[in-house]
Design a protein around this motif. Structure first.
Motif, PDB file in Angstrom:
ATOM      1  N   MET A   1       2.295  57.471 -43.649  1.00 46.75           N
ATOM      2  CA  MET A   1       2.226  56.271 -42.838  1.00 46.75           C
ATOM      3  C   MET A   1       2.982  56.474 -41.537  1.00 46.75           C
ATOM      4  SD  MET A   1       2.742  53.296 -45.683  1.00 46.75           S
ATOM      5  CE  MET A   1       3.987  54.252 -46.551  1.00 46.75           C
ATOM      6  N   LEU A   2       2.527  55.759 -40.485  1.00 44.44           N
ATOM      7  CA  LEU A   2       3.146  55.849 -39.179  1.00 44.44           C
ATOM      8  C   LEU A   2       3.548  54.462 -38.705  1.00 44.44           C
ATOM      9  CD1 LEU A   2       0.613  58.308 -37.493  1.00 44.44           C
ATOM     10  CD2 LEU A   2       2.862  58.887 -38.417  1.00 44.44           C
ATOM     11  N   ARG A   3       4.619  54.402 -37.910  1.00 45.47           N
ATOM     12  CA  ARG A   3       5.137  53.128 -37.401  1.00 45.47           C
ATOM     13  C   ARG A   3       5.463  53.285 -35.922  1.00 45.47           C
ATOM     14  NH1 ARG A   3      10.931  51.215 -37.644  1.00 45.47           N
ATOM     15  NH2 ARG A   3      10.946  48.925 -37.567  1.00 45.47           N
ATOM     16  N   THR A   4       5.049  52.300 -35.120  1.00 42.60           N
ATOM     17  CA  THR A   4       5.387  52.274 -33.708  1.00 42.60           C
ATOM     18  C   THR A   4       5.999  50.926 -33.348  1.00 42.60           C
ATOM     19  OG1 THR A   4       4.555  52.537 -31.434  1.00 42.60           O
ATOM     20  CG2 THR A   4       3.075  51.499 -33.029  1.00 42.60           C
ATOM     21  N   LEU A   5       6.959  50.946 -32.442  1.00 39.63           N
ATOM     22  CA  LEU A   5       7.602  49.717 -31.956  1.00 39.63           C
ATOM     23  C   LEU A   5       7.384  49.519 -30.463  1.00 39.63           C
ATOM     24  CD1 LEU A   5      11.009  49.958 -33.890  1.00 39.63           C
ATOM     25  CD2 LEU A   5       9.038  48.523 -34.451  1.00 39.63           C
ATOM     26  N   ASP A   6       6.625  50.415 -29.820  1.00 38.48           N
ATOM     27  CA  ASP A   6       6.443  50.340 -28.370  1.00 38.48           C
ATOM     28  C   ASP A   6       4.981  50.485 -27.973  1.00 38.48           C
ATOM     29  OD1 ASP A   6       6.055  53.001 -28.928  1.00 38.48           O
ATOM     30  OD2 ASP A   6       7.843  53.700 -27.864  1.00 38.48           O
ATOM     31  N   GLY A   7       4.087  49.890 -28.762  1.00 35.21           N
ATOM     32  CA  GLY A   7       2.677  49.887 -28.397  1.00 35.21           C
ATOM     33  C   GLY A   7       1.984  51.220 -28.511  1.00 35.21           C
ATOM     34  N   GLY A   8       2.537  52.126 -29.293  1.00 28.38           N
ATOM     35  CA  GLY A   8       1.889  53.397 -29.521  1.00 28.38           C
ATOM     36  C   GLY A   8       2.422  54.550 -28.700  1.00 28.38           C
ATOM     37  N   ALA A   9       3.424  54.310 -27.853  1.00 25.58           N
ATOM     38  CA  ALA A   9       3.988  55.403 -27.057  1.00 25.58           C
ATOM     39  C   ALA A   9       4.730  56.409 -27.928  1.00 25.58           C
ATOM     40  CB  ALA A   9       4.920  54.846 -25.981  1.00 25.58           C
ATOM     41  N   HIS A  10       5.396  55.915 -28.965  1.00 25.16           N
ATOM     42  CA  HIS A  10       6.134  56.784 -29.878  1.00 25.16           C
ATOM     43  C   HIS A  10       5.838  56.352 -31.311  1.00 25.16           C
ATOM     44  CE1 HIS A  10       8.426  56.816 -26.074  1.00 25.16           C
ATOM     45  NE2 HIS A  10       8.607  58.096 -26.346  1.00 25.16           N
ATOM     46  N   TRP A  11       5.828  57.330 -32.230  1.00 22.99           N
ATOM     47  CA  TRP A  11       5.501  57.061 -33.622  1.00 22.99           C
ATOM     48  C   TRP A  11       6.551  57.668 -34.540  1.00 22.99           C
ATOM     49  CZ3 TRP A  11       1.379  54.011 -34.972  1.00 22.99           C
ATOM     50  CH2 TRP A  11       0.455  53.727 -33.956  1.00 22.99           C
ATOM     51  N   GLN A  12       6.804  56.969 -35.634  1.00 22.94           N
ATOM     52  CA  GLN A  12       7.742  57.428 -36.652  1.00 22.94           C
ATOM     53  C   GLN A  12       7.000  57.572 -37.970  1.00 22.94           C
ATOM     54  OE1 GLN A  12      10.619  54.456 -37.664  1.00 22.94           O
ATOM     55  NE2 GLN A  12      11.684  55.733 -39.164  1.00 22.94           N
ATOM     56  N   ALA A 283      -7.176  51.806 -34.578  1.00 18.57           N
ATOM     57  CA  ALA A 283      -8.057  52.492 -35.522  1.00 18.57           C
ATOM     58  C   ALA A 283      -7.361  53.742 -36.045  1.00 18.57           C
ATOM     59  CB  ALA A 283      -9.373  52.873 -34.852  1.00 18.57           C
ATOM     60  N   SER A 284      -7.558  54.040 -37.319  1.00 17.12           N
ATOM     61  CA  SER A 284      -6.941  55.216 -37.933  1.00 17.12           C
ATOM     62  C   SER A 284      -8.011  56.055 -38.617  1.00 17.12           C
ATOM     63  CB  SER A 284      -5.867  54.808 -38.944  1.00 17.12           C
ATOM     64  OG  SER A 284      -6.423  54.032 -39.985  1.00 17.12           O
ATOM     65  N   GLY A 285      -7.784  57.374 -38.611  1.00 18.11           N
ATOM     66  CA  GLY A 285      -8.725  58.285 -39.233  1.00 18.11           C
ATOM     67  C   GLY A 285      -8.032  59.422 -39.946  1.00 18.11           C
ATOM     68  N   ASP A 286      -8.807  60.409 -40.361  1.00 20.83           N
ATOM     69  CA  ASP A 286      -8.227  61.514 -41.105  1.00 20.83           C
ATOM     70  C   ASP A 286      -7.357  62.389 -40.190  1.00 20.83           C
ATOM     71  OD1 ASP A 286     -10.172  62.757 -39.589  1.00 20.83           O
ATOM     72  OD2 ASP A 286     -11.259  63.614 -41.274  1.00 20.83           O
ATOM     73  N   LYS A 287      -6.516  63.208 -40.809  1.00 20.98           N
ATOM     74  CA  LYS A 287      -5.596  64.108 -40.114  1.00 20.98           C
ATOM     75  C   LYS A 287      -4.624  63.356 -39.205  1.00 20.98           C
ATOM     76  CE  LYS A 287      -8.910  67.925 -40.276  1.00 20.98           C
ATOM     77  NZ  LYS A 287      -9.681  68.932 -39.511  1.00 20.98           N
ATOM     78  N   GLY A 288      -4.316  62.093 -39.553  1.00 19.87           N
ATOM     79  CA  GLY A 288      -3.341  61.325 -38.795  1.00 19.87           C
ATOM     80  C   GLY A 288      -3.828  60.814 -37.450  1.00 19.87           C
ATOM     81  N   ARG A 289      -5.132  60.763 -37.244  1.00 19.03           N
ATOM     82  CA  ARG A 289      -5.689  60.331 -35.962  1.00 19.03           C
ATOM     83  C   ARG A 289      -5.559  58.820 -35.792  1.00 19.03           C
ATOM     84  NH1 ARG A 289      -9.896  62.948 -36.456  1.00 19.03           N
ATOM     85  NH2 ARG A 289     -11.281  61.381 -37.360  1.00 19.03           N
ATOM     86  N   VAL A 290      -5.064  58.377 -34.636  1.00 22.82           N
ATOM     87  CA  VAL A 290      -4.899  56.958 -34.323  1.00 22.82           C
ATOM     88  C   VAL A 290      -5.460  56.694 -32.931  1.00 22.82           C
ATOM     89  CG1 VAL A 290      -3.263  55.074 -33.942  1.00 22.82           C
ATOM     90  CG2 VAL A 290      -2.850  56.715 -35.775  1.00 22.82           C
ATOM     91  N   ALA A 291      -6.200  55.594 -32.774  1.00 20.36           N
ATOM     92  CA  ALA A 291      -6.730  55.198 -31.475  1.00 20.36           C
ATOM     93  C   ALA A 291      -6.281  53.785 -31.140  1.00 20.36           C
ATOM     94  CB  ALA A 291      -8.249  55.268 -31.474  1.00 20.36           C
ATOM     95  N   ARG A 292      -5.936  53.573 -29.874  1.00 26.71           N
ATOM     96  CA  ARG A 292      -5.602  52.248 -29.351  1.00 26.71           C
ATOM     97  C   ARG A 292      -6.786  51.780 -28.503  1.00 26.71           C
ATOM     98  NH1 ARG A 292      -2.844  49.637 -24.965  1.00 26.71           N
ATOM     99  NH2 ARG A 292      -1.324  48.099 -25.704  1.00 26.71           N
ATOM    100  N   ILE A 293      -7.326  50.608 -28.816  1.00 28.78           N
ATOM    101  CA  ILE A 293      -8.537  50.118 -28.158  1.00 28.78           C
ATOM    102  C   ILE A 293      -8.212  48.791 -27.469  1.00 28.78           C
ATOM    103  CG2 ILE A 293     -10.940  49.447 -28.482  1.00 28.78           C
ATOM    104  CD1 ILE A 293     -10.929  51.046 -31.088  1.00 28.78           C
ATOM    105  N   GLU A 294      -8.368  48.778 -26.135  1.00 27.71           N
ATOM    106  CA  GLU A 294      -8.155  47.556 -25.370  1.00 27.71           C
ATOM    107  C   GLU A 294      -9.428  46.713 -25.439  1.00 27.71           C
ATOM    108  OE1 GLU A 294      -5.460  46.579 -23.945  1.00 27.71           O
ATOM    109  OE2 GLU A 294      -4.187  48.369 -23.895  1.00 27.71           O
ATOM    110  N   ILE A 295      -9.294  45.476 -25.908  1.00 26.62           N
ATOM    111  CA  ILE A 295     -10.459  44.593 -26.081  1.00 26.62           C
ATOM    112  C   ILE A 295     -10.339  43.468 -25.070  1.00 26.62           C
ATOM    113  CG2 ILE A 295     -11.742  43.152 -27.691  1.00 26.62           C
ATOM    114  CD1 ILE A 295     -10.404  44.698 -29.958  1.00 26.62           C
ATOM    115  N   GLY A 296     -11.251  43.441 -24.104  1.00 26.97           N
ATOM    116  CA  GLY A 296     -11.234  42.420 -23.068  1.00 26.97           C
ATOM    117  C   GLY A 296     -12.575  41.728 -22.943  1.00 26.97           C
ATOM    118  N   ALA A 297     -12.779  41.043 -21.830  1.00 30.50           N
ATOM    119  CA  ALA A 297     -14.030  40.314 -21.596  1.00 30.50           C
ATOM    120  C   ALA A 297     -15.190  41.286 -21.434  1.00 30.50           C
ATOM    121  CB  ALA A 297     -13.902  39.433 -20.369  1.00 30.50           C
ATOM    122  N   LYS A 298     -14.900  42.499 -20.924  1.00 27.50           N
ATOM    123  CA  LYS A 298     -15.932  43.501 -20.779  1.00 27.50           C
ATOM    124  C   LYS A 298     -15.929  44.406 -22.008  1.00 27.50           C
ATOM    125  CE  LYS A 298     -15.568  43.492 -15.732  1.00 27.50           C
ATOM    126  NZ  LYS A 298     -15.331  44.316 -14.516  1.00 27.50           N
TER     127      LYS A 298
END
Length: 303
Positions: A1-12, A283-298
């Motif tokens: 498991m991974l944890r971030t406190l700064d929006g994904g800039a750093h992970w523990q 979003a999370s995937g295999d091999k520890g892959r994580v994606a941050r997705i910005e969801i806006g009007a577009k």
């Protein structure tokens, strides 16, 4: 498991002592320090752990003692939560908690009879979800691709699920295909005032997936209508916004966004699970892959 406190800039990286061989599929966070995690598997491998100090220590809250049982997914509304398990003696198992996952109680007789080979999918931890009208929904596949809602859905918004843990459930057919053991509905998520369902066949990841929209009638019943197919099997879905929700579906073959009732490709990189906080999807995937997705009007942008 991974944890971030700064929006994904750093992970523990977090480790649950003694659980290195377990397969964790669901995590529900209450704050930066409080969370519960669910591992799946036969017999004693199905467990729930809880932390109150940001993952520095973990307490075993529930361990499956029935060799026939298999934990699948969790959903919470505040401190109230529910954990779904595959059918035992012909009916899905439902555990409930009133205290944020510290203690759990099996709800005997709460679920209707399951069809032969009907089960839930633990792929993304989202086979049970809370609904916009204050209730709960369960989805599954295999022997049947059905959606279950609790009878408390007929109550006023915000009260369902808070009154009676033993509420009865009703099952609704969907237009989504099922196949033993690999096809059906894998994920459900609130989409404005409705529920969005996605799935497919995990043994045919690149074949078109399936999707449907469940809408609540005035009498509390559901009507479930098919949507265009996403590009492939989709194991998780999450939505942002209430009036014109933007919904992201993920699977091993890629990521799609639902815009004006049609799926558009967002990425060809595969992910297994997704959740949304505000207008940001994770979003999370295999091999520890994580994606941050910005969801806006577009159309959303992935990072």
């Amino acid at each position: 498991m991974l944890r971030t406190l700064d929006g994904g800039a750093h992970w523990q990286a977090l480790h649950v002592p003694g659980a290195e061989a377990l397969d964790f599929r669901d995590i529900e966070g209450f704050s930066a320090d409080r969370a519960v995690v669910l591992s799946i598997g036969p017999g004693a491998d199905s467990r729930i752990y809880r932390t109150e100090d940001g993952g520095r220590s973990w307490q075993l809250a529930l361990q499956n003692a029935d060799p026939r049982a298999f934990f699948d997914c969790m959903a919470f509304r505040g401190e109230r939560g529910w954990m779904l398990g595959d059918p035992v003696d012909g009916a899905f198992q439902l555990h409930a908690t009133n205290d944020g996952g510290r203690t759990w109680v099996l709800q005997p007789g709460a679920m209707p009879t399951a069809r032969k080979d009907e089960a839930a999918f633990a792929a993304s931890g989202t086979c049970i979800a809370t609904t916009p009208w204050g209730g709960r929904m369960i989805v599954g596949g295999g022997g049947a691709a059905r959606a279950y809602v609790d009878a408390a859905d007929a109550a006023e918004p915000g009260t369902a699920g808070d009154a009676n843990l033993d509420a009865s459930w009703s099952a609704y057919a969907t237009p989504m295909p099922a196949r033993v053991p690999a096809a059906g509905i894998f994920s459900a998520a609130p989409a404005g005032g409705d529920m969005l369902l996605v799935g497919g066949d995990f043994e045919h990841e690149a074949a078109p997936g399936s999707a449907a929209l469940a809408q609540r009638r005035e009498d509390g019943s559901l009507v479930v209508s098919g949507l265009p197919d996403p590009r492939g099997y989709r194991s998780g879905v999450a939505c942002a916004g209430d009036v014109q929700p933007r919904c992201i579906a993920v699977g091993p073959s890629g990521v799609d966004v639902l815009i004006d009732g049609r799926w558009q490709a967002l990425s060809d990189t595969g992910y297994d699970a997704i959740d949304v906080a505000g207008n940001v999807g994770w979003a999370s995937g295999d091999k520890g892959r994580v994606a941050r997705i910005e969801i806006g009007a577009k159309a959303p942008a992935s990072e």
